[in-house]
Design a protein around this motif. Structure first.
Motif, mmCIF file in Angstrom:
data_model
loop_
_atom_site.group_PDB
_atom_site.id
_atom_site.type_symbol
_atom_site.label_atom_id
_atom_site.label_comp_id
_atom_site.label_asym_id
_atom_site.label_seq_id
_atom_site.Cartn_x
_atom_site.Cartn_y
_atom_site.Cartn_z
ATOM 1 N N PHE A 84 0.982 -1.347 0.412
ATOM 2 C CA PHE A 84 -0.533 -0.067 0.569
ATOM 3 C C PHE A 84 1.001 1.594 -0.046
ATOM 4 C CE2 PHE A 84 -2.634 -2.942 1.901
ATOM 5 C CZ PHE A 84 -3.983 -3.122 0.769
ATOM 6 N N ASN A 85 0.441 2.258 -0.334
ATOM 7 C CA ASN A 85 1.001 3.817 -0.306
ATOM 8 C C ASN A 85 1.326 4.842 0.817
ATOM 9 O OD1 ASN A 85 1.040 3.874 -3.018
ATOM 10 N ND2 ASN A 85 -0.451 4.430 -3.335
ATOM 11 N N THR A 86 -0.236 3.854 1.755
ATOM 12 C CA THR A 86 -0.462 4.537 3.421
ATOM 13 C C THR A 86 -0.743 3.649 3.892
ATOM 14 O OG1 THR A 86 -2.634 4.990 3.122
ATOM 15 C CG2 THR A 86 -1.585 6.971 2.559
ATOM 16 N N ASP A 145 3.509 -3.700 7.657
ATOM 17 C CA ASP A 145 4.943 -2.685 8.516
ATOM 18 C C ASP A 145 5.220 -2.308 7.285
ATOM 19 O OD1 ASP A 145 6.187 -4.940 10.571
ATOM 20 O OD2 ASP A 145 5.873 -6.570 8.733
ATOM 21 N N ARG A 146 6.212 -1.313 7.777
ATOM 22 C CA ARG A 146 6.775 -0.397 6.751
ATOM 23 C C ARG A 146 8.566 -0.510 5.972
ATOM 24 N NH1 ARG A 146 5.863 5.933 6.707
ATOM 25 N NH2 ARG A 146 4.764 4.872 5.505
ATOM 26 N N PHE A 147 8.587 -0.515 4.632
ATOM 27 C CA PHE A 147 10.218 -0.972 4.506
ATOM 28 C C PHE A 147 10.350 -0.297 3.787
ATOM 29 C CE2 PHE A 147 7.481 -2.335 1.142
ATOM 30 C CZ PHE A 147 7.930 -2.293 0.429
ATOM 31 N N ASP A 148 12.071 -0.626 3.846
ATOM 32 C CA ASP A 148 12.719 0.862 2.967
ATOM 33 C C ASP A 148 14.113 0.201 2.464
ATOM 34 O OD1 ASP A 148 14.654 1.354 4.748
ATOM 35 O OD2 ASP A 148 13.664 3.687 5.445
ATOM 36 N N LEU A 184 3.568 -3.129 4.083
ATOM 37 C CA LEU A 184 3.301 -4.091 3.737
ATOM 38 C C LEU A 184 2.167 -4.435 4.742
ATOM 39 C CD1 LEU A 184 4.294 -6.843 2.139
ATOM 40 C CD2 LEU A 184 5.749 -6.903 3.869
ATOM 41 N N LEU A 185 1.233 -5.175 3.837
ATOM 42 C CA LEU A 185 0.221 -6.055 4.851
ATOM 43 C C LEU A 185 0.113 -7.245 4.417
ATOM 44 C CD1 LEU A 185 -2.576 -6.196 7.175
ATOM 45 C CD2 LEU A 185 -3.596 -5.948 4.999
#
Length: 126
Positions: A10-12, A34-37, A103-104
């Protein structure tokens, strides 16, 4: 009953949370958002760990702005060259680099898999 994994990008975080609320109506066994980069490490999580930026006793721009924790100094230099680190991005709302970095992950019963994927797509997932 067999389980299947749904990985939706997702974007947000709000998009992912909305999808998760709908997924809870299915047989949802496990879930996570989770947010990843592209940068390793947790980086600076507390301002008291910053150090003296005037004297140069901090680990670099990528550490401060991206939350990167770089073992190799060259990786830190390359990360600092990112438009996300400098704040000089030329696109996206609020001058941020855009992309799907949320990421869901959902583990659902196999019977609910197709419905779970459709719920995620309708919420804006890739």
């Amino acid at each position: 009953m067999a389980d299947r994994a749904v990985l939706a990008y997702f974007n947000t975080p709000d998009q992912a949370k909305r999808a998760l609320e709908e997924l809870k109506s299915l047989r949802l066994n496990e879930h996570g958002i989770d947010r990843f980069d592209g940068y390793q490490g947790a980086g600076m999580e507390h301002l008291d760990q910053l150090g003296n930026t005037i004297a140069g006793t901090f680990r670099g721009l990528g550490f401060i702005t991206l939350g990167g924790d770089f073992d190799n100094p060259d990786a830190g230099v390359l990360a600092a060259a990112s438009v996300s680190a400098s704040g000089m991005s030329s696109g996206g709302p609020d001058n941020r680099v855009t992309g799907r970095d949320i990421l869901l992950t959902a583990i659902v019963d196999e019977e609910d898999y197709d419905q779970a994927v459709e719920i995620c797509r309708q919420a804006g997932a890739l």
